[in-house]
Design an enzyme around this catalytic site. Structure first.
Site, short mmCIF file in Angstrom:
data_model
loop_
_atom_site.label_atom_id
_atom_site.label_comp_id
_atom_site.label_asym_id
_atom_site.label_seq_id
_atom_site.Cartn_x
_atom_site.Cartn_y
_atom_site.Cartn_z
N SER A 72 77.06 75.17 82.92
CA SER A 72 75.65 75.47 82.93
C SER A 72 75.32 76.95 82.72
CB SER A 72 75.05 75.01 84.27
OG SER A 72 75.57 75.73 85.37
N LYS B 204 71.89 84.77 86.41
CA LYS B 204 71.60 83.38 86.04
C LYS B 204 70.38 82.87 86.81
CE LYS B 204 74.06 78.90 85.91
NZ LYS B 204 75.36 78.26 86.22
N SER C 297 81.05 75.24 85.50
CA SER C 297 79.95 75.96 84.85
C SER C 297 80.20 77.42 84.56
CB SER C 297 78.67 75.81 85.67
OG SER C 297 78.20 74.49 85.63
#
Length: 478
Positions: free
Chosen positions: A159, A84, A183
């Protein structure tokens, strides 16, 4: 308006080196010599390119895959994955999903990147996230949103939306995710995946959150199978294990132990779940009872100010980023941050004097949480208060007062575990929305109870295997 063409199911499953393997299955095939690690990386890269034109999940795609030192070892040796883009990976820029600065290549791996690499994975690049991970959807002021592979007119969550989209679409078996308010679990719920937020301190401390007065962020992965998440946690422990927590070890299936499980249908602070979400939880209650567990309603008596306090803390994070942004890039300009980041920062500046009291109350949340667990092993809730929204509903271009109202009506269950530091797992429910989208249900436990969470997730997966995107016909606009 979302076009007819955009509303489709997108996946990359086919007869290649990856096939329909999860990470455990692919690693086993590589160990047996049935598949080469180079072949797996090549075919995964091709799958990513195939779906990327529709999903927009990738921030950086490496031409040459990055392997762990001493490739060939580790539970996931040779398994392709992505990191990520809020986590440093040596040689790659870390953009945090923001247009407010021009990121430079990281000089070294973040601690969690090293822990992830210790499992033997092959890194193919970095996935997109909303600006600084603040949003529960991966959308932007400018540029394409990350789209949900089950139905591309809808959000992939946030996220860790880019990671979830790639895994759900079958481009890679697992991908890095982290969770500061939901997230990992939110995109897992949106995309039909397994998403475990570990206990605070279960994996190495997050590089950013560990310096804050309340560490709310945990790193992990999103996966398509419970065994992949279980194998990751066991492998991560061989790199580093917190001596203050009981070891998890390798969980390989359900336990014979019968559990006492409490359940909530509506948020402790009064946000009601929508009918489809409530039905997913009640169906899960029935399944647990049929499997021999005792399930009963439970109350979680949070301070009525919890939501406002968490929002204040969230705003403090945006404020601090605005002040310290030049550490990310010398050209950092907080005026170029998106509408959500600006709104959070501006609201915090109106109430910053409350910060000490807010922190005290948030830290006391563990008392209410512990009280709810008296006599219980786990608590079952929705992941989100309503089903996955369409692209645009939570866009940072929505005026801030409307946007934050929508976010709080959606993300009503997950932040408690971040504040208290307890583990929590999202798993796909048996049912889906009328548009074919997954619905997630969430189990939460006491600190250090990841083994129990994984065992119950295994039991649900065995009882009714999770829906597979490759078995679903394209979902078209109605």
């Amino acid at each position: 308006m979302t076009t007819f063409e955009e509303r489709a199911t997108v996946h990359a499953f086919r007869d290649d080196a990856l096939g329909e393997h999860d990470a455990v299955g692919l690693a086993a095939a590589i160990r047996r010599g049935e598949v080469g690690a180079d072949e797996a990386a090549r075919d995964a890269a091709e799958r990513v390119r195939e779906v990327e034109a529709r999903l927009h999940a990738v921030q950086v795609h490496l031409d040459a895959p990055a392997r762990t030192t001493g490739a060939g070892g580790g539970a996931f040796a040779g398994v392709p994955t992505f990191v990520k883009d809020n986590t440093d990976f040596r040689g790659l820029p870390t953009g945090h999903g923001s247009a407010a600065f021009a990121p430079k290549a990281a000089r070294r791996h973040a601690p969690f990147a090293r822990q992830l690499l210790s499992t033997g994975v092959t890194v193919l690049g970095k996935t997109r996230l909303p600006e600084f991970g603040f949003s529960p959807t991966t959308e932007y002021d400018g540029g394409e949103p990350v789209r949900n592979p089950w139905n591309t007119g809808y959000s992939a969550g946030g996220s860790s939306g880019g990671s979830a989209a790639l895994v759900a679409a079958g481009a890679v078996p697992i991908a890095h995710a982290n969770d500061g308010g939901g997230s990992i679990r939110i995109p897992a719920a949106c995309c039909g995946l397994v998403g475990l937020k570990p206990t605070r301190g279960r994996v190495v401390t997050n590089a950013q959150s560990g310096r804050l007065p309340l560490d709310i962020v945990s790193d992990g992965i999103v996966s398509r199978s419970v065994r992949d998440t279980a194998a990751f946690l066991a492998a991560a422990e061989t790199h580093w294990r917190n001596p203050k927590l009981p070891p998890v070890g390798l969980v390989e299936g359900p336990s014979e132990r019968r559990l006492r499980v409490g359940f909530l249908l509506d948020s402790p602070n009064g946000v009601p779940a929508d009918p489809a979400t409530r039905a997913a939880v009640t169906e899960t209650v029935a399944t647990l009872e049929r499997l021999g567990h005792t399930v009963e309603p439970v109350e979680l008596a949070l301070d009525p100010r919890f939501t406002d306090d968490f929002l204040t803390y969230w705003g403090m994070l945006s404020f601090l980023l605005g002040v310290t942004g030049r550490t990310l890039g010398e050209d950092f300009d907080r005026g170029r941050t998106d509408g959500l980041s600006r709104g959070l920062r501006e609201e915090y500046l109106k109430s910053w004097r409350r910060t000490p009291a807010v922190l005290r109350r948030l830290k006391r949340t563990r008392e209410a949480y512990a009280a709810a667990f008296r006599g219980l092993d786990l608590v079952l809730t929705p992941v989100l208060a309503h089903t996955t929204p369409e692209i645009g509903h939570l866009s940072p271009t929505v005026p801030y007062p409307t946007l934050i109202e929508r976010i709080l009506a959606y993300v009503a269950f997950t932040p408690v575990n971040n504040v208290v530091g307890t583990p929590s797992i999202s798993v796909p429910a048996a049912s889906a929305t009328e548009h074919g989208l997954p619905i997630g249900v969430m189990f939460s436990g006491r600190p250090g109870s990841e083994r129990t969470l994984l065992e119950v997730a295994f039991a649900l997966e065995a009882d009714r295997p999770f829906r597979r995107i490759q078995d679903v016909e394209d979902v078209r606009a109605r």
